[in-house]
Design a protein around this motif. Structure first.
Motif, PDB file in Angstrom:
ATOM      1  N   ARG A 171      71.851  87.389 -46.163  1.00 25.08           N
ATOM      2  CA  ARG A 171      70.974  86.432 -45.457  1.00 25.08           C
ATOM      3  C   ARG A 171      71.405  84.994 -45.751  1.00 25.08           C
ATOM      4  O   ARG A 171      71.391  84.133 -44.865  1.00 25.08           O
ATOM      5  CB  ARG A 171      69.518  86.650 -45.863  1.00 25.08           C
ATOM      6  N   GLU A 172      71.763  84.732 -47.003  1.00 26.61           N
ATOM      7  CA  GLU A 172      72.257  83.389 -47.340  1.00 26.61           C
ATOM      8  C   GLU A 172      73.598  83.134 -46.653  1.00 26.61           C
ATOM      9  O   GLU A 172      73.846  82.036 -46.149  1.00 26.61           O
ATOM     10  CB  GLU A 172      72.419  83.252 -48.859  1.00 26.61           C
ATOM     11  N   ARG A 175      73.674  81.919 -43.124  1.00 26.99           N
ATOM     12  CA  ARG A 175      73.400  80.486 -42.931  1.00 26.99           C
ATOM     13  C   ARG A 175      74.640  79.631 -43.164  1.00 26.99           C
ATOM     14  O   ARG A 175      74.826  78.606 -42.526  1.00 26.99           O
ATOM     15  CB  ARG A 175      72.294  80.035 -43.888  1.00 26.99           C
ATOM     16  N   PHE A 180      78.386  81.896 -37.979  1.00 28.30           N
ATOM     17  CA  PHE A 180      76.974  82.034 -37.600  1.00 28.30           C
ATOM     18  C   PHE A 180      76.252  80.683 -37.488  1.00 28.30           C
ATOM     19  O   PHE A 180      75.035  80.617 -37.558  1.00 28.30           O
ATOM     20  CB  PHE A 180      76.255  82.923 -38.634  1.00 28.30           C
ATOM     21  N   GLN A 181      77.017  79.613 -37.309  1.00 31.52           N
ATOM     22  CA  GLN A 181      76.406  78.289 -37.192  1.00 31.52           C
ATOM     23  C   GLN A 181      75.844  78.069 -35.784  1.00 31.52           C
ATOM     24  O   GLN A 181      76.501  78.381 -34.789  1.00 31.52           O
ATOM     25  CB  GLN A 181      77.433  77.200 -37.508  1.00 31.52           C
ATOM     26  N   GLY A 182      74.641  77.536 -35.718  1.00 33.32           N
ATOM     27  CA  GLY A 182      74.031  77.179 -34.437  1.00 33.32           C
ATOM     28  C   GLY A 182      73.593  78.357 -33.594  1.00 33.32           C
ATOM     29  O   GLY A 182      73.439  78.243 -32.374  1.00 33.32           O
ATOM     30  N   ILE A 183      73.412  79.494 -34.221  1.00 40.64           N
ATOM     31  CA  ILE A 183      73.079  80.706 -33.460  1.00 40.64           C
ATOM     32  C   ILE A 183      71.601  81.078 -33.622  1.00 40.64           C
ATOM     33  O   ILE A 183      70.879  80.549 -34.470  1.00 40.64           O
ATOM     34  CB  ILE A 183      73.956  81.897 -33.905  1.00 40.64           C
ATOM     35  N   THR A 184      71.172  81.979 -32.764  1.00 46.30           N
ATOM     36  CA  THR A 184      69.870  82.628 -32.933  1.00 46.30           C
ATOM     37  C   THR A 184      70.135  84.084 -33.274  1.00 46.30           C
ATOM     38  O   THR A 184      71.004  84.714 -32.655  1.00 46.30           O
ATOM     39  CB  THR A 184      69.061  82.549 -31.628  1.00 46.30           C
TER      40      THR A 184
ATOM     41  N   VAL B  39      66.296  75.855 -53.628  1.00 48.58           N
ATOM     42  CA  VAL B  39      66.784  77.220 -53.863  1.00 48.58           C
ATOM     43  C   VAL B  39      68.090  77.158 -54.658  1.00 48.58           C
ATOM     44  O   VAL B  39      68.274  77.873 -55.629  1.00 48.58           O
ATOM     45  CB  VAL B  39      67.019  77.950 -52.527  1.00 48.58           C
ATOM     46  N   PHE B  40      68.997  76.282 -54.205  1.00 51.65           N
ATOM     47  CA  PHE B  40      70.209  75.975 -54.962  1.00 51.65           C
ATOM     48  C   PHE B  40      70.318  74.463 -55.044  1.00 51.65           C
ATOM     49  O   PHE B  40      70.050  73.776 -54.067  1.00 51.65           O
ATOM     50  CB  PHE B  40      71.466  76.525 -54.256  1.00 51.65           C
ATOM     51  N   GLU B  61      70.127  73.338 -51.290  1.00 56.33           N
ATOM     52  CA  GLU B  61      69.527  74.303 -50.370  1.00 56.33           C
ATOM     53  C   GLU B  61      68.020  74.314 -50.601  1.00 56.33           C
ATOM     54  O   GLU B  61      67.560  74.473 -51.736  1.00 56.33           O
ATOM     55  CB  GLU B  61      70.106  75.701 -50.623  1.00 56.33           C
ATOM     56  N   SER B  96      71.932  71.228 -42.048  1.00 57.47           N
ATOM     57  CA  SER B  96      71.694  72.455 -41.289  1.00 57.47           C
ATOM     58  C   SER B  96      70.329  73.025 -41.661  1.00 57.47           C
ATOM     59  O   SER B  96      70.002  73.146 -42.847  1.00 57.47           O
ATOM     60  CB  SER B  96      72.788  73.483 -41.614  1.00 57.47           C
ATOM     61  N   CYS B  97      69.548  73.346 -40.647  1.00 55.61           N
ATOM     62  CA  CYS B  97      68.239  73.961 -40.892  1.00 55.61           C
ATOM     63  C   CYS B  97      68.085  75.208 -40.030  1.00 55.61           C
ATOM     64  O   CYS B  97      68.491  75.221 -38.868  1.00 55.61           O
ATOM     65  CB  CYS B  97      67.101  72.987 -40.575  1.00 55.61           C
ATOM     66  N   SER B  98      67.499  76.224 -40.614  1.00 53.72           N
ATOM     67  CA  SER B  98      67.187  77.457 -39.889  1.00 53.72           C
ATOM     68  C   SER B  98      65.694  77.689 -39.924  1.00 53.72           C
ATOM     69  O   SER B  98      65.071  77.547 -40.982  1.00 53.72           O
ATOM     70  CB  SER B  98      67.893  78.658 -40.525  1.00 53.72           C
ATOM     71  N   TYR B 100      62.974  80.494 -39.578  1.00 56.25           N
ATOM     72  CA  TYR B 100      62.891  81.950 -39.655  1.00 56.25           C
ATOM     73  C   TYR B 100      61.463  82.442 -39.476  1.00 56.25           C
ATOM     74  O   TYR B 100      60.520  81.829 -39.977  1.00 56.25           O
ATOM     75  CB  TYR B 100      63.382  82.454 -41.018  1.00 56.25           C
ATOM     76  N   THR B 113      69.187  78.463 -35.900  1.00 55.59           N
ATOM     77  CA  THR B 113      69.819  77.457 -36.747  1.00 55.59           C
ATOM     78  C   THR B 113      70.228  76.250 -35.908  1.00 55.59           C
ATOM     79  O   THR B 113      70.801  76.401 -34.832  1.00 55.59           O
ATOM     80  CB  THR B 113      71.061  78.035 -37.446  1.00 55.59           C
ATOM     81  N   ASN B 115      72.064  72.318 -36.384  1.00 57.46           N
ATOM     82  CA  ASN B 115      72.765  71.389 -37.269  1.00 57.46           C
ATOM     83  C   ASN B 115      72.633  69.969 -36.740  1.00 57.46           C
ATOM     84  O   ASN B 115      72.553  69.753 -35.521  1.00 57.46           O
ATOM     85  CB  ASN B 115      74.253  71.748 -37.348  1.00 57.46           C
ATOM     86  N   HIS B 140      59.185  80.155 -42.138  1.00 59.30           N
ATOM     87  CA  HIS B 140      59.702  79.176 -43.096  1.00 59.30           C
ATOM     88  C   HIS B 140      61.006  78.573 -42.589  1.00 59.30           C
ATOM     89  O   HIS B 140      61.659  79.126 -41.698  1.00 59.30           O
ATOM     90  CB  HIS B 140      59.905  79.812 -44.481  1.00 59.30           C
ATOM     91  N   ARG B 142      64.828  77.040 -43.774  1.00 56.66           N
ATOM     92  CA  ARG B 142      65.847  77.014 -44.817  1.00 56.66           C
ATOM     93  C   ARG B 142      66.810  75.903 -44.420  1.00 56.66           C
ATOM     94  O   ARG B 142      67.387  75.942 -43.326  1.00 56.66           O
ATOM     95  CB  ARG B 142      66.552  78.367 -44.858  1.00 56.66           C
ATOM     96  N   CYS B 143      66.978  74.905 -45.297  1.00 57.04           N
ATOM     97  CA  CYS B 143      67.806  73.756 -44.943  1.00 57.04           C
ATOM     98  C   CYS B 143      68.855  73.484 -46.009  1.00 57.04           C
ATOM     99  O   CYS B 143      68.604  73.665 -47.202  1.00 57.04           O
ATOM    100  CB  CYS B 143      66.935  72.500 -44.774  1.00 57.04           C
ATOM    101  N   SER B 144      70.018  73.043 -45.551  1.00 57.21           N
ATOM    102  CA  SER B 144      71.105  72.655 -46.455  1.00 57.21           C
ATOM    103  C   SER B 144      71.343  71.163 -46.323  1.00 57.21           C
ATOM    104  O   SER B 144      71.580  70.668 -45.215  1.00 57.21           O
ATOM    105  CB  SER B 144      72.398  73.393 -46.103  1.00 57.21           C
TER     106      SER B 144
END
Lengths: 219, 165
Positions: A171-172, A175, A180-184, B39-40, B61, B96-98, B100, B113, B115, B140, B142-144
């Protein structure tokens, strides 16, 4: 002083309304037996008032029938929802609200949409290679790519994890990996241990098909 | 004005206000970046409510909870959302943010996701569309945040806004 007058006015209004209501009820009984002589006499005394009351009663009767019909329909719908809510895969949390979204159904819809897609060979081939490379990277250690197939706007992945740690690592990795950048992405476990997944991934900056069946069910 | 008229006027006013409320009902919420958890990496919580990455070498992260008020709804569970981020550079980095949605048993998830597309020391929005999910699914981000660029400034997350159906 002014407040006392206001209270007096409101009291008078309420009293008048109550009186009117009582009059309505008293007149209702004879009007039901409209063929009787006493009713005919009262109607002769005040024909306009009697017809108005009768019209009002007819309207009230129609309202009562409508409410009764709505109540029956509502009860039927609640019964149907209760039956439906016992079936979906994701109804475990303590909540009386039925879940209208079934992950397995959505997965089947995505599978159908995927199979109907045309084939963009250049993008599909390149993306499949990128996904394969991602699963070889340390970020995906402990996970195995069973298959990856891309068509035109999305890819279908099937993968397995050695354990829960590998699942979280993947899962990490989803990201951080460039593939897998910019995808759904939509992932759905195929087993109770959640170590075997099928996932659908959109093209970059794209989206996955909406769950049309679920929108209908959601009312 | 008679009592009856007062009663009628009151009813009309109450009805009109109720209609206005329902017509303009939008369930938006916003939280500051300081709501996010590292997270990191090491998070620096700033007095203006943002969270920043002061490291010049490591990515930060973050995981940011999104409170769902209408947990019985489904598809979508979130109509749209915006994460305001700062990405001062360098040019080969992005925030970058996702977003979820997660089922209660981790069996299913959906993620989108986005960017950051430009280098800017000022906050810029990362815009998200609708995300699907079921009743009781949690939401939630998740962002870098990439390493800071000295002396321009640190990458950061200012706030998160989202709208429920």
């Amino acid at each position: 002083m002014a407040r006392g007058r206001s209270v007096l006015i409101w009291s008078a209004a309420l009293f008048a309304l109550a009186g009117a209501g009582t009059l309505l009820v008293l007149r209702q009984a004879p009007s039901v037996k409209a063929h009787g002589g006493s009713t005919a006499r009262s109607e002769r005394d005040a024909p306009d008032s009697a017809s108005a009351v009768r019209a009002r009663l007819d309207a009230l009767s129609a309202d009562v029938e409508r409410l009764r019909f709505n109540q029956i329909a509502l009860q039927a719908r609640r019964t149907s929802d209760t039956k439906a809510s016992s079936a979906p895969a994701d109804s475990g949390a303590p909540d009386s609200v039925p879940a209208a979204f079934d992950p397995a159904v959505y997965e089947a819809e995505l599978q159908g949409a995927f199979e109907r897609e045309t084939f963009d060979s250049a993008w599909a081939t390149q993306t499949e290679v990128s996904i394969g490379a991602a699963f070889q990277s340390p970020a995906f250690a402990g996970s195995e790519l069973v298959s990856a197939e891309c068509r035109n706007t999305m890819c279908r992945l099937e993968y397995k994890h050695g354990d829960a740690v590998a699942r979280n690592r993947l899962r990490e990795g989803l990201r951080s990996d460039p593939a897998f950048q910019g995808i759904t992405i939509y992932g759905n476990a195929q087993d109770e241990q959640q170590l075997h997944y099928v996932a659908y991934v959109s093209r970059k900056d794209g989206s996955l098909p909406q769950p049309t069946l679920l929108e209908t069910a959601a009312r | 004005m008679s009592a009856i008229k007062k009663l009628l006027v009151s009813g009309v006013v109450l009805g009109a206000s109720a209609m206005a409320t329902s017509a303009g009902a939008v369930d938006d919420k916003i939280i500051p970046g300081t709501s996010c958890q590292p997270v990191f990496g090491t998070a620096e919580y700033i007095v203006d409510g943002s969270v920043q990455n002061f490291s010049t070498t490591s990515t930060l992260e973050l995981d940011c909870p999104v409170v769902r008020e209408n947990i019985g709804t489904a598809t979508p569970v979130i109509n749209n959302a915006t994460v305001w981020v700062v990405n001062p550079g360098p040019t080969n980095t992005s925030v970058s943010c996702s977003l979820y949605t997660e089922s209660h048993n981790s069996g299913s998830f959906m993620g989108v996701t986005v960017n950051s597309s430009s280098i800017n020391p000022n906050p810029q929005p990362l815009n998200f569309g609708a995300v699907n999910g079921a009743a009781n699914w949690a939401v939630h981000f998740r962002c870098s945040l990439p390493p800071s660029l000295l002396p321009v400034g640190a990458s950061g997350l200012k706030n998160i806004r989202w709208q429920e159906p």
